[in-house]
Scaffold this motif. Structure first.
Motif, mmCIF file in Angstrom:
data_model
loop_
_atom_site.group_PDB
_atom_site.id
_atom_site.type_symbol
_atom_site.label_atom_id
_atom_site.label_comp_id
_atom_site.label_asym_id
_atom_site.label_seq_id
_atom_site.Cartn_x
_atom_site.Cartn_y
_atom_site.Cartn_z
ATOM 1 N N VAL B 87 75.281 49.942 -87.427
ATOM 2 C CA VAL B 87 75.098 50.552 -86.103
ATOM 3 C C VAL B 87 73.942 49.880 -85.361
ATOM 4 O O VAL B 87 74.052 49.549 -84.172
ATOM 5 C CB VAL B 87 74.807 52.066 -86.242
ATOM 6 C CG1 VAL B 87 74.525 52.662 -84.882
ATOM 7 C CG2 VAL B 87 75.974 52.771 -86.907
ATOM 8 N N ARG B 91 73.754 48.024 -81.675
ATOM 9 C CA ARG B 91 72.789 48.385 -80.639
ATOM 10 C C ARG B 91 71.970 47.177 -80.236
ATOM 11 O O ARG B 91 71.711 46.929 -79.063
ATOM 12 C CB ARG B 91 71.850 49.477 -81.145
ATOM 13 C CG ARG B 91 71.011 50.133 -80.067
ATOM 14 C CD ARG B 91 69.773 50.763 -80.647
ATOM 15 N NE ARG B 91 68.944 49.794 -81.349
ATOM 16 C CZ ARG B 91 68.149 48.917 -80.758
ATOM 17 N NH1 ARG B 91 68.071 48.877 -79.442
ATOM 18 N NH2 ARG B 91 67.441 48.049 -81.459
ATOM 19 N N GLU B 189 74.450 54.018 -79.471
ATOM 20 C CA GLU B 189 75.056 54.175 -80.791
ATOM 21 C C GLU B 189 76.298 55.041 -80.724
ATOM 22 O O GLU B 189 77.277 54.814 -81.430
ATOM 23 C CB GLU B 189 74.039 54.761 -81.770
ATOM 24 C CG GLU B 189 72.967 53.751 -82.150
ATOM 25 C CD GLU B 189 71.923 54.341 -83.088
ATOM 26 O OE1 GLU B 189 72.028 55.528 -83.411
ATOM 27 O OE2 GLU B 189 71.001 53.601 -83.466
#
Lengths: 193, 193
Positions: B87, B91, B189
């Motif tokens: 994740v 980002r 996210e």
DNA sequence: GCTCCGATCTTTACAATGTAAAGATTAGTA
DNA sequence: TACTAATCTTTACATTGTAAAGATCGGAGC
């Protein structure tokens, strides 16, 4: 139309010439003078219709964007329910640029995709392809009876858009061979969302 | 280094000059002659190091891509498990280009992102950012004990990549104002995958 | 040390391009 | 019909990429 001093419809002819040059020789070969030459007109004639090269290119982008939007509309029209229309729209989004990789590079190289359509605006709600996507998404929510907050809707649409746009980008990168058939409808649908 | 006939490290200096021009004046102001001038060198000097303008631009892209890859690595290093690393990588992918929108336009305007890194290759496995993503994804599978076929893995990675890349593209389009804070970690996210 | 070679850089030149300025041509209107 | 504004041409210039020929220099070998 043949050898007259006044062309008659030079503005549109220049736009068409620009599109033709991009398709036949690539964007980097596009120049004011070549477009003018294709229209059998002096190299300074375009300045009667466009402030500068940037404005001509903007008009060409608007024209190609219109083509793109029509393609998205056509894809949606064939579907019976909103859910399949949403998927078909994503597939069509990718497919359009897979069939015309040069258009992808051309349209999205400026990072200012709205300004060409409505010069005074700079919001995604003024970008026709986005509007089409939002319409279809909202129909989908209604069809399924799903209730979502404004923020959740915004996020969903952004996800959908990013998914289709990202796949189109990757598919168009000639230097990035994926063992993937970008013309396989089922395969692309599985990648979307 | 000062007024000598030989520059000493002109090749790298030209690359740095190019990056500086892009950051200060935009990509469209980047020219061989301006880069040479910044290095206090004649306008034909670059031809001792680069075949043509295209090759210089390729070297600049390779340099920026390296920066980008380092950023992705740094993002992953801080995470304890592979899931959060995945994740965080997404980002970071978006964040890098939100902070440097000009880089996005510059890097992805050519549609041939691999050739600059390894001129003879054109497969995504030779594109460092992709390799980083794949690594992290495979760690994630192992960590979770998930078994997937090669095709499923390929599709997952493509989805992840497209998601991040698409969001970055939308975020970078200055003409597309979203009511979205692209620096809000949690918000981005939620959009990924 | 000296010589020579190849890499690096300069100078000169040219064609393509974007664009400004001044004038020619013409369509449409008063 | 005369006038005006839109359209187009001609001329001119600065910026660019690039080729060609030659100058300068660093280093390998003697």
């Amino acid at each position: 139309m043949s050898d007259r001093y006044h062309h008659g419809n030079l503005r549109q002819a220049l736009i068409d010439a620009g599109i033709r040059i991009i398709n036949e020789s690539g964007e980097d070969k596009l120049s004011l003078r070549k477009a003018a030459a294709l229209c059998r007109v002096s190299h300074a004639a375009p300045y009667a219709h466009f402030k500068d090269k940037e404005e001509l290119i903007g008009a060409i982008k608007a024209s190609v964007t219109e083509q793109f939007t029509e393609e998205l509309k056509r894809a949606v029209d064939g579907e019976e329910n909103a859910e399949s229309a949403l998927v078909e729209m994503g597939r069509s989004y990718v497919s359009f640029f897979v069939c015309n990789p040069d258009y992808f590079k051309f349209l999205f190289s400026s990072l200012n995709i709205v300004a060409h359509i409505r010069p005074d605006r700079q919001h995604k709600e003024d970008y026709p392809p986005f509007v089409r996507l939002k319409e279809t998404y909202l129909k989908y929510l209604k069809e399924k009876g799903i209730k979502k907050s404004r923020d959740e809707q915004e996020a969903d649409i952004l996800r959908l858009w990013a998914s289709a746009h990202g796949l189109a980008a990757i598919a168009c990168m000639s230097g990035v061979e994926t063992s993937f058939d970008w013309n396989d409808r089922g395969a692309i649908e599985a990648l979307l969302l």
